[in-house]
Design a protein around this motif. Structure first.
Motif, PDB file in Angstrom:
ATOM      1  N   TYR A 168       0.981  -8.068  -5.263  1.00 31.66           N
ATOM      2  CA  TYR A 168       1.109  -9.199  -4.340  1.00 31.66           C
ATOM      3  C   TYR A 168       2.256 -10.127  -4.731  1.00 31.66           C
ATOM      4  N   PRO A 169       2.422 -10.488  -6.029  1.00 32.90           N
ATOM      5  CA  PRO A 169       3.554 -11.350  -6.411  1.00 32.90           C
ATOM      6  C   PRO A 169       4.905 -10.694  -6.097  1.00 32.90           C
ATOM      7  N   GLU A 170       4.990  -9.341  -6.274  1.00 32.69           N
ATOM      8  CA  GLU A 170       6.256  -8.649  -5.961  1.00 32.69           C
ATOM      9  C   GLU A 170       6.534  -8.670  -4.465  1.00 32.69           C
ATOM     10  N   VAL A 171       5.486  -8.491  -3.653  1.00 32.06           N
ATOM     11  CA  VAL A 171       5.651  -8.565  -2.189  1.00 32.06           C
ATOM     12  C   VAL A 171       6.129  -9.972  -1.814  1.00 32.06           C
ATOM     13  N   ALA A 172       5.512 -10.986  -2.440  1.00 32.80           N
ATOM     14  CA  ALA A 172       5.896 -12.381  -2.146  1.00 32.80           C
ATOM     15  C   ALA A 172       7.362 -12.614  -2.495  1.00 32.80           C
ATOM     16  N   GLU A 173       7.808 -12.052  -3.613  1.00 33.20           N
ATOM     17  CA  GLU A 173       9.199 -12.218  -4.026  1.00 33.20           C
ATOM     18  C   GLU A 173      10.154 -11.533  -3.058  1.00 33.20           C
TER      19      GLU A 173
ATOM     20  N   TYR B 178       0.791  -1.234   0.000  1.00 34.52           N
ATOM     21  CA  TYR B 178       0.000   0.000   0.000  1.00 34.52           C
ATOM     22  C   TYR B 178       0.823   1.284   0.000  1.00 34.52           C
ATOM     23  N   TYR B 179       2.008   1.259   0.561  1.00 36.45           N
ATOM     24  CA  TYR B 179       2.817   2.485   0.587  1.00 36.45           C
ATOM     25  C   TYR B 179       3.850   2.523  -0.537  1.00 36.45           C
ATOM     26  N   ASN B 180       4.349   1.336  -0.925  1.00 39.94           N
ATOM     27  CA  ASN B 180       5.368   1.300  -1.976  1.00 39.94           C
ATOM     28  C   ASN B 180       4.812   0.880  -3.327  1.00 39.94           C
TER      29      ASN B 180
END
Length: 198
Positions: free
Chosen positions: A165-170, A159-161
């Motif tokens: 979801y796939p990028e957060v998981a990576e 939410y801030y960057n």
């Protein structure tokens, strides 16, 4: 023509009757410019005097007098002799114009006053909005601090960057399903902490 002829013409002109304001106004209605010049000479002084009394400002009174005389030229056909004298009709037009000018001036002052009052409030509103936004950010930070590390990291990245979801998981080296669960659980806790209704 000799001197005697000129004198005779002058004495003949002096003997010619001066038309009444009513007659001049009737001729003005027919488009007679010379009649308007004569009517102007008869009514300009009284019109200016009335406008000055109503407006109490010579410059504005002169403007209104000019507007009235233009209106008389344009609307001379509306004059009805059975309702009063030509001078009364012209002065009625002048009075209405002068009163309209006073009202317009007063409305302008009130509009300016309202605008000034709004301008005085606007900086206060900006300060208030800024302070409230600051308090909101502080509350969000305090509530974020109450989340688990994994929930907080997932929400901040998404939410801030602006990560997907796939990028957060990576970045966090976890499965995308796990990221979704952490974010969902973290948002529920944030909502409860902030007191936001569902």
């Amino acid at each position: 023509m000799g001197e005697r002829g000129r004198l005779r013409l002058r004495s003949d002109e002096a003997a010619a009757p001066v038309p009444s304001a009513e007659e001049l106004l009737r001729r003005v209605a027919a488009g007679d410019e010379a009649a308007f010049a004569g009517l102007y000479d008869l009514v300009a002084g009284p019109v200016l005097g009335l406008a000055t009394r109503v407006l109490r400002d010579r410059a504005q009174a002169e403007e209104v007098a000019q507007e009235v005389l233009v209106e008389v030229w344009r609307k001379a056909a509306r004059y009805a002799p059975e309702r009063g004298s030509a001078l009364s009709w012209v002065l009625t037009v002048a009075h209405r114009r002068a009163v309209d000018r006073v009202r317009a001036h007063q409305a302008g002052l009130e509009r300016d006053e309202r605008a000034a009052r709004m301008d005085v409030r606007r900086p206060f509103d900006e300060v208030t909005e800024s302070a409230l936004a600051g308090l909101d950010r502080l509350r969000v930070r305090q509530c974020l601090a109450q989340l688990t590390d994994l929930q907080r990291e997932s929400i901040v990245l998404a939410y801030y960057n602006g990560y997907t979801y796939p990028e957060v998981a990576e970045v966090l080296k976890v499965a995308p399903g796990t990221v979704k669960t952490r974010i969902r659980d973290g948002l529920i806790r944030l909502r409860d902490c902030l007191g936001v209704d569902r």
